[in-house]
Write a protein that holds these residues in place. Structure first.
Motif, mmCIF file in Angstrom:
data_model
loop_
_atom_site.group_PDB
_atom_site.id
_atom_site.type_symbol
_atom_site.label_atom_id
_atom_site.label_comp_id
_atom_site.label_asym_id
_atom_site.label_seq_id
_atom_site.Cartn_x
_atom_site.Cartn_y
_atom_site.Cartn_z
ATOM 1 N N ARG A 193 1.338 -1.495 -0.362
ATOM 2 C CA ARG A 193 -0.278 0.034 -0.179
ATOM 3 C C ARG A 193 1.094 1.581 -0.169
ATOM 4 N N TRP A 194 2.282 1.111 0.887
ATOM 5 C CA TRP A 194 3.217 2.429 0.914
ATOM 6 C C TRP A 194 3.911 2.447 -0.548
ATOM 7 N N ASP A 195 3.903 1.248 -1.871
ATOM 8 C CA ASP A 195 4.511 1.498 -2.769
ATOM 9 C C ASP A 195 4.061 2.914 -3.600
ATOM 10 N N LEU A 196 5.277 3.672 -4.162
ATOM 11 C CA LEU A 196 5.218 4.814 -5.151
ATOM 12 C C LEU A 196 4.890 3.765 -6.757
ATOM 13 N N HIS A 197 3.731 4.605 -7.387
ATOM 14 C CA HIS A 197 2.977 4.169 -8.531
ATOM 15 C C HIS A 197 3.903 5.824 -9.439
ATOM 16 N N LEU A 198 4.276 5.585 -10.255
ATOM 17 C CA LEU A 198 4.822 6.565 -11.397
ATOM 18 C C LEU A 198 4.092 7.244 -11.944
ATOM 19 N N ASP A 199 3.896 8.484 -12.663
ATOM 20 C CA ASP A 199 3.473 8.939 -13.560
ATOM 21 C C ASP A 199 3.235 8.600 -15.622
ATOM 22 N N LEU A 200 4.677 8.205 -15.329
ATOM 23 C CA LEU A 200 5.259 8.309 -16.554
ATOM 24 C C LEU A 200 6.612 6.819 -16.328
ATOM 25 N N VAL A 201 6.878 6.358 -17.488
ATOM 26 C CA VAL A 201 7.942 5.497 -17.291
ATOM 27 C C VAL A 201 8.684 5.940 -18.719
ATOM 28 N N ILE A 202 10.188 6.404 -18.478
ATOM 29 C CA ILE A 202 10.783 6.487 -20.162
ATOM 30 C C ILE A 202 11.472 5.651 -20.082
ATOM 31 N N THR A 203 12.048 5.046 -21.659
ATOM 32 C CA THR A 203 12.671 3.407 -22.028
ATOM 33 C C THR A 203 13.482 3.969 -23.575
ATOM 34 N N PRO A 204 14.673 3.726 -23.227
ATOM 35 C CA PRO A 204 14.856 3.673 -24.976
ATOM 36 C C PRO A 204 13.669 3.875 -25.738
ATOM 37 N N SER A 205 12.961 3.155 -25.454
ATOM 38 C CA SER A 205 12.193 2.191 -26.973
ATOM 39 C C SER A 205 10.644 3.490 -27.158
ATOM 40 N N GLY A 206 10.771 4.153 -25.727
ATOM 41 C CA GLY A 206 9.172 4.981 -25.705
ATOM 42 C C GLY A 206 8.529 5.411 -24.571
ATOM 43 N N ILE A 207 7.524 5.739 -24.189
ATOM 44 C CA ILE A 207 7.324 6.113 -23.203
ATOM 45 C C ILE A 207 5.971 6.321 -22.826
ATOM 46 N N PHE A 208 6.085 5.194 -21.344
ATOM 47 C CA PHE A 208 4.530 4.742 -20.583
ATOM 48 C C PHE A 208 3.778 5.260 -20.533
ATOM 49 N N ARG A 209 2.635 5.262 -19.637
ATOM 50 C CA ARG A 209 1.705 5.767 -18.694
ATOM 51 C C ARG A 209 1.028 5.310 -18.579
ATOM 52 N N ARG A 210 0.149 5.542 -16.830
ATOM 53 C CA ARG A 210 -0.724 4.919 -16.552
ATOM 54 C C ARG A 210 -2.298 4.974 -17.199
#
Length: 212
Positions: A193-210
């Motif tokens: 329950r305390w773990d952080l979720h991110l708004d975006l993750v960026i990798t070499p191949s692209g951008i991930f969003r929730r």
């Protein structure tokens, strides 16, 4: 400030084999091994490609925070140097002697360096700000999944520092952006329950969003 949907992307996933959802230690070990298996040339190319994607976020940002890469972590130096060139204020985390909430120390041409916690270099500068003062925070990680859950090193510093973000129903700054190699994506991370979720993750191949 940039909206959460402005940089949607869906690059192909690269996931590790199935693993017990309760075994974070095994998962960390496996993902670090996958990351360390990349050659220096591969890590450099991936860091530059990720930085180019992340640079878009600097257009609407004044204060950003990143991290000093250690071991086989994806390098932030190309991104941080570009941010300084664009006139952004760049900050790096300072791990406290007690507790888990980090502060952020300015890094610029006048900064000296000192060894901080875990022998990680930290800038020595009189300007120190809190997490709420930042526009974008580029976050290190060991693994992430499709819901942008983050598996960190296990110290809980980012979870504690950005605890206030979980209390909000609507998005407010800072934008939390993970930087990773594609090899660090997992199918489904075990989440507390305390773990952080991110708004975006960026990798070499692209951008991930929730997911919406």
């Amino acid at each position: 400030m940039l909206s959460r949907t402005a940089l949607a992307g869906s690059p192909p996933s690269v996931s590790p084999p199935s693993i017990s959802p309760d075994d974070k230690l095994t998962l960390r070990r496996m993902m670090r091994t996958r990351r360390a298996a990349l050659s220096s040339a591969q890590r450099h190319a991936a860091s530059v490609a990720t930085a180019k994607r992340a640079m878009r976020l600097l257009r609407a940002s004044r204060r950003i925070a990143a991290y000093v890469p250690t071991g086989s972590e994806l390098s932030t130096w190309p991104l941080m140097l570009h941010a300084l060139h664009r006139g952004c204020e760049v900050y790096l985390p300072r791990v406290p002697r007690r507790g888990r909430r980090m502060s952020f120390v300015k890094w610029d041409a006048s900064s000296d360096w000192r060894l901080g916690a875990y022998a990680i270099p930290e800038p020595d500068h009189p300007e120190i700000v809190g997490a709420r003062s930042l526009d974008v925070v580029f976050v290190p990680l060991v693994a992430f999944d499709a819901n942008l859950a983050r598996l960190g090193q296990g110290g809980g510093y980012y979870d504690a520092t950005f605890h206030f973000r979980r209390m909000r129903r609507h998005w407010h700054k800072p934008l939390l952006v993970g930087l990773a190699f594609d090899e660090q994506r997992a199918d489904d991370l075990p989440v507390e329950r305390w773990d952080l979720h991110l708004d975006l993750v960026i990798t070499p191949s692209g951008i991930f969003r929730r997911p919406a």
